[in-house]
Write a protein that holds these residues in place. Structure first.
Motif, mmCIF file in Angstrom:
data_model
loop_
_atom_site.group_PDB
_atom_site.id
_atom_site.type_symbol
_atom_site.label_atom_id
_atom_site.label_comp_id
_atom_site.label_asym_id
_atom_site.label_seq_id
_atom_site.Cartn_x
_atom_site.Cartn_y
_atom_site.Cartn_z
ATOM 1 N N SER B 220 0.857 -1.173 0.000
ATOM 2 C CA SER B 220 0.000 0.000 0.000
ATOM 3 C C SER B 220 0.903 1.237 0.000
ATOM 4 N N ARG B 221 1.991 1.149 0.757
ATOM 5 C CA ARG B 221 3.007 2.205 0.692
ATOM 6 C C ARG B 221 4.390 1.569 0.704
ATOM 7 N N ILE B 222 5.340 2.285 0.133
ATOM 8 C CA ILE B 222 6.712 1.798 0.073
ATOM 9 C C ILE B 222 7.594 2.802 0.803
ATOM 10 N N GLY B 223 8.512 2.310 1.603
ATOM 11 C CA GLY B 223 9.547 3.160 2.168
ATOM 12 C C GLY B 223 10.862 2.777 1.522
ATOM 13 N N VAL B 224 11.433 3.677 0.729
ATOM 14 C CA VAL B 224 12.692 3.360 0.056
ATOM 15 C C VAL B 224 13.835 3.703 0.996
ATOM 16 N N MET B 225 14.721 2.733 1.221
ATOM 17 C CA MET B 225 15.820 2.961 2.158
ATOM 18 C C MET B 225 17.156 2.966 1.441
ATOM 19 N N ASN B 226 18.051 3.794 1.978
ATOM 20 C CA ASN B 226 19.422 3.842 1.467
ATOM 21 C C ASN B 226 20.328 4.280 2.608
ATOM 22 N N HIS B 227 21.439 3.580 2.806
ATOM 23 C CA HIS B 227 22.408 3.907 3.856
ATOM 24 C C HIS B 227 21.741 4.112 5.210
ATOM 25 N N GLY B 228 20.817 3.256 5.574
ATOM 26 C CA GLY B 228 20.198 3.316 6.894
ATOM 27 C C GLY B 228 19.157 4.408 7.060
ATOM 28 N N GLU B 229 18.854 5.122 5.978
ATOM 29 C CA GLU B 229 17.851 6.176 6.080
ATOM 30 C C GLU B 229 16.687 5.872 5.158
#
Lengths: 314, 381
Positions: B220-229
Motif C-alpha cells: 500500500s506504501r513503500i519506504g525506500v531505504m538507502n544507507h540506513g535512512e
C-alpha cells in the motif's frame, strides 16, 4: 604415469583385477576394512577362542580348542565354564555394574560440563573460536599417563590442593582425595572431556540460529527453546559424545588403578588382575568378551536412534 | 492491480488525526561504528502492507529485526498499538515474523511447526488442532500436515512458514524477503495470494524486499531505504512517478538521468538546459531550487516516443539521435539511442503490432525522441 598405463603387463593386471571386482575405489576403501579385520576381528576371534578353553599350567596357559583323539577324530572342546563362573561369582557382576555406574555418571558429568563449553565456543567470535578449540585439544599433546600421574601430585595428602588449603588455614588436616571414588570421577571426566566437547561443537555449530529466533518470535522463552529446539537438533552430537566417553570409560583401567581405592571394582582392573596376577587367560578372555557384548548392544541401539535422527534432519 | 487496490482503500496516512498502528520513533541502530539504521521515524497504519525497499546493506532487515525484538535499538523507541515495546523481548511481543530462510523446525512435522506458537500460549489442545487445521487450509497445505520440512518444495515451505507466523493472529506480521527463494512464476502467483490472505485476516504487514516489482505489487506504501535512512515514503505510484531523489528514481524501475541547470523557474513549469541531452527539458511542475542551480531530470524509458519524422512544437522536449541497439523482449522492445553528444538514452516501446515484417525502425537509423512535458521529473538531490 601415462607410459605405465600403456604397458602390456599393467593393462593385463588391471583388467584381471577389475574382473575380480578390484578397482581403485574398492582398493582404497578396503584398506580400513583390512585393518579392522587384521587387528580387530582376528584378535577378537583369538580372545573368543581362549575364553571357551580351560586353564592349564604351561605355555600357552590354556587348553587347545581342537585336539586329535585319534588319527581321524577331531575333538572340539568348548568350555562354557568360564562364562558360568562369571555369572556365579558376585565379584564380576559387581565389577561390571560398578563400571557401568562409574562410566554412566562420568558421561553425564562430561555432558553437563561439555555442553556449555561447546556452546560457548560456538558463540564466541571466529578469531577466538580456533584458539579455544586448540585449548580443548591441547592436553592430547601430552601423554595420557603423565596427565593422570600429575593428578596424583595435585590430589595426594601433601599435594598441591591440600598444601594450599592448609597454608591458607582453611583446613587443619588434609582432605583425603586420592584413592577415592571422587578421584576416579575427576580423572575420567578430566581425561574424556575433549571427546565430549568436540562432537558437541560440530553439532552445535551446524545449528541454524534463526531457528532459535523463530522459536522466540513464536513466544518460546529461551530456556524452553533450548530444550525443544537446541537439544533435539544437536542430539547427534550428544549421542556421539556420550558414546565416545562412555565406551572407553567402562573398560578404563589406568585411572582407577592410579587414582582409585585399591579395592575399587572396575572391570578393567579385574581383567588386568586375571591376566597378569592370576594368569587365568580363559577367565580374563571371558571377562573381555562379556564386556564387549555388554557394550555392543547399547551401541547398536544408539546408532539406530542416530540413524533415524540423521534421516529426519536432512 | 496495484492501482485498483489503492482505489478501494482508505489512505490513513493522509489523515493527520489518524492513529498510527506502528510508530517507529527516531530509531538508530549501530553495530560498533557502523550505523545500520540512522534516525528513522516512520508511521505504519492498521491494515497496511508496508514495504521497506532497498539494496543489500541498506538497513531494511535490521529495522525489521528491531521491530521483531531481535535487535535492541541504540536510540529511539518502537510503539505498537499504543504500547512501547522497545524493551520487550521477542517472545512477549504481539508480533510475528516470517524469516527469509523460513526457519522451519526440521525435527517437527508441518503440523507441529504451525502448532508451536500456540503451544507456547498453553491453549487447550482442541483449540490448537482447530486453528492449525484452519490455517493449513488457508495456505492449502492441509494434505501435507504430517510431512517434515525437508520433504516439501520451496513454495510449500514458504506457505508453512506463512501459516506458522499467522496462526497466533499477530497484530503485526513482519516478512523478511518472503518470496526471494521462489522462482519467478511462483513468486508472481504467491504475491497475489499473500495480498488475499492479508485482506482476509486484516493483519498489518511490514515486508522487507530488495525487489522493486514485488514492492510495487504488494505494497500500500513503500519506504525506500538507502544507507540506513528512509529516502522516500509513498504509494507505489508516487514513488514511481514522483521520485524525490536521484537514488529513488534510479532504484525503482529504469530511468534516464540528465544533469542540467535551471534556466526558467515558474510556479507551474520549469525549463532545464542539459548539455548531456543537447537540448532543453520543459517540465510541467514547479521546483523549489535557486535559478541556475544544478538539477537532474529523470525520464522513464517508456515515456519517450520514437519517430522518424521531426515532431512538431517549439523545440523543447525533443532530441535527435541514432539507434545503437535494439533488444526485442516480446511484449516490448528496448532501444538504445545515441545522442549527438555520445550519451545513450534507453527507450522502451510496447510491441502493439506484430513484429517480423514491414517497415520498422532498425539499427543505425536516425530517429527523433520526444516526450510530453508531464513525463520528466526534476530532482534536486
Amino acid at each position: 604415469m601415462a607410459w605405465i598405463r600403456a604397458l602390456g603387463p599393467y593393462r593385463w593386471a588391471t583388467g584381471r583385477l577389475r574382473g575380480w571386482g578390484v578397482t581403485g575405489r574398492t582398493a582404497v576403501t578396503s584398506v580400513p576394512y583390512l585393518w579392522l579385520l587384521l587387528f580387530f576381528f582376528v584378535p577378537f576371534l583369538i580372545v573368543l577362542k581362549i575364553s571357551v578353553s580351560g586353564i592349564r599350567l604351561g605355555m600357552p596357559p590354556y587348553d587347545p580348542l581342537v585336539t586329535w583323539a585319534a588319527a581321524q577324530v577331531m575333538d572340539l572342546r568348548i568350555n562354557m565354564a568360564n562364562y558360568s563362573f562369571l555369572w556365579e561369582d558376585a565379584l564380576y557382576r559387581n565389577a561390571y555394574l560398578n563400571s557401568l555406574l562409574v562410566a554412566g555418571v562420568s558421561t553425564v558429568l562430561c555432558l553437563l560440563i561439555g555442553y556449555p563449553m561447546a556452546y560457548g565456543i560456538v558463540r564466541t567470535k571466529p578469531s577466538m573460536r580456533n584458539l579455544l578449540l586448540l585449548l580443548v585439544m591441547l592436553p592430547f599433546w601430552t601423554s595420557f599417563l603423565l596427565r593422570v600421574y600429575a593428578w596424583i601430585g595435585i590430589l595426594k595428602n601433601n599435594g598441591l590442593i591440600n598444601n594450599l588449603l592448609m597454608s591458607m588455614g582453611v583446613i587443619d588436616e588434609p582432605i583425603v582425595m586420592l584413592q577415592t571414588n571422587f578421584a576416579v570421577y575427576l580423572g575420567i571426566v578430566y581425561s574424556y572431556l575433549p571427546f565430549m566437547v568436540l562432537p558437541l561443537y560440530t553439532a552445535i555449530e551446524k545449528l541454524d540460529l534463526s531457528l532459535l529466533e523463530a522459536a522466540s518470535d513464536l513466544g518460546c522463552r529461551p530456556t524452553k527453546a533450548f530444550f525443544t529446539i537446541t537439544v533435539p537438533l544437536t542430539m547427534t552430537g550428544i549421542v556421539a559424545g556420550c558414546m565416545l566417553v562412555f565406551i572407553p570409560a567402562v573398560g578404563e583401567f589406568v585411572i582407577p588403578a592410579l587414582l582409585g581405592a585399591p579395592d575399587s571394582l572396575m572391570i578393567g582392573r579385574v581383567l588386568w588382575e586375571e591376566f597378569f596376577n592370576n594368569r587365568d587367560w580363559p577367565i580374563a578372555s571371558a571377562v573381555a568378551i562379556a564386556m564387549l557384548l555388554l557394550l555392543v548392544f547399547p551401541i547398536m541401539i544408539l546408532q539406530r536412534v542416530q540413524g533415524k535422527q540423521m534421516e529426519s534432519h536432512r | 492491480m496495484a492501482n485498483t487496490r489503492q482505489d478501494d482503500r482508505s489512505e490513513p496516512w493522509k489523515d493527520p488525526g489518524a492513529m498510527p498502528y506502528v510508530r517507529i520513533d527516531k530509531v538508530t541502530k549501530k553495530f560498533g561504528d557502523f550505523v545500520a539504521v540512522d534516525d528513522i521515524t516512520l508511521n505504519i497504519y492498521r491494515g497496511e502492507i508496508f514495504c521497506l525497499l532497498g539494496g543489500s546493506g541498506c538497513g531494511k532487515t535490521t529495522l525489521l529485526r528491531v521491530m521483531a525484538g531481535f535487535e535492541t535499538p541504540t536510540a529511539g523507541s518502537i510503539w505498537i498499538d499504543g504500547v512501547d515495546v522497545t524493551a520487550m523481548p521477542p517472545y512477549e511481543r504481539p508480533v510475528n515474523m516470517m524469516f527469509q530462510s523460513y526457519a522451519l523446525f526440521p525435527h517437527m512435522t508441518v503440523e507441529q511447526n504451525v502448532a508451536f506458537g500456540l503451544r507456547q500460549d498453553k491453549l487447550p489442545k482442541q483449540e490448537i488442532t482447530e486453528r492449525v487445521i484452519e490455517m493449513l487450509k488457508l495456505v492449502r497445505m492441509n494434505q501435507f500436515a504430517a510431512r517434515r520440512p525437508h520433504q516439501l518444495s520451496g513454495g510449500q515451505r514458504q506457505r508453512v512458514a506463512l501459516a506458522r507466523s499467522l496462526v497466533k493472529r499477530p497484530k503485526l506480521l513482519l516478512l523478511d524477503e518472503p518470496l526471494a527463494a521462489l522462482d519467478k512464476k511462483l513468486r508472481e502467483h504467491t504475491q497475489f495470494e499473500l495480498i488475499n490472505i492479508q485482506e482476509t485476516l486484516g493483519v498489518t504487514f511490514v515486508v522487507v524486499t530488495h525487489d522493486q516489482e514485488e514492492a510495487m505489487t504488494l505494497a500500500s506504501r513503500i519506504g525506500v531505504m538507502n544507507h540506513g535512512e528512509i529516502v522516500q515514503v509513498g504509494t507505489p505510484t508516487e514513488i514511481y512517478e514522483y521520485p524525490v531523489t536521484r537514488f529513488v528514481a534510479d532504484f525503482i524501475g529504469s530511468v534516464n538521468m540528465f544533469e542540467g541547470s535551471l534556466i526558467e523557474d515558474e510556479p507551474d513549469y520549469v525549463r532545464v538546459e542539459s548539455a548531456e541531452l543537447g537540448g532543453i527539458f520543459h517540465v510541467g511542475h514547479g521546483v523549489s531550487a535557486a535559478p541556475n542551480a544544478t538539477v537532474w531530470v529523470a525520464l522513464r524509458p517508456e515515456k519517450i516516443h520514437v519517430s522518424r519524422e521531426r515532431p512538431e512544437g517549439n523545440g523543447d522536449n525533443r532530441v535527435a539521435g541514432v539507434v545503437a541497439e535494439i533488444a526485442y523482449l516480446g511484449d516490448q522492445s528496448i532501444y538504445l539511442v545515441r545522442l549527438a553528444g555520445g550519451r545513450m538514452v534507453r527507450v522502451t516501446q510496447p510491441n502493439i503490432v506484430r513484429q517480423g515484417g514491414g517497415d520498422r525502425i532498425t539499427w543505425e537509423e536516425p530517429v527523433w525522441l520526444s516526450w510530453d512535458s508531464s513525463s520528466p521529473v526534476v530532482v534536486t538531490q
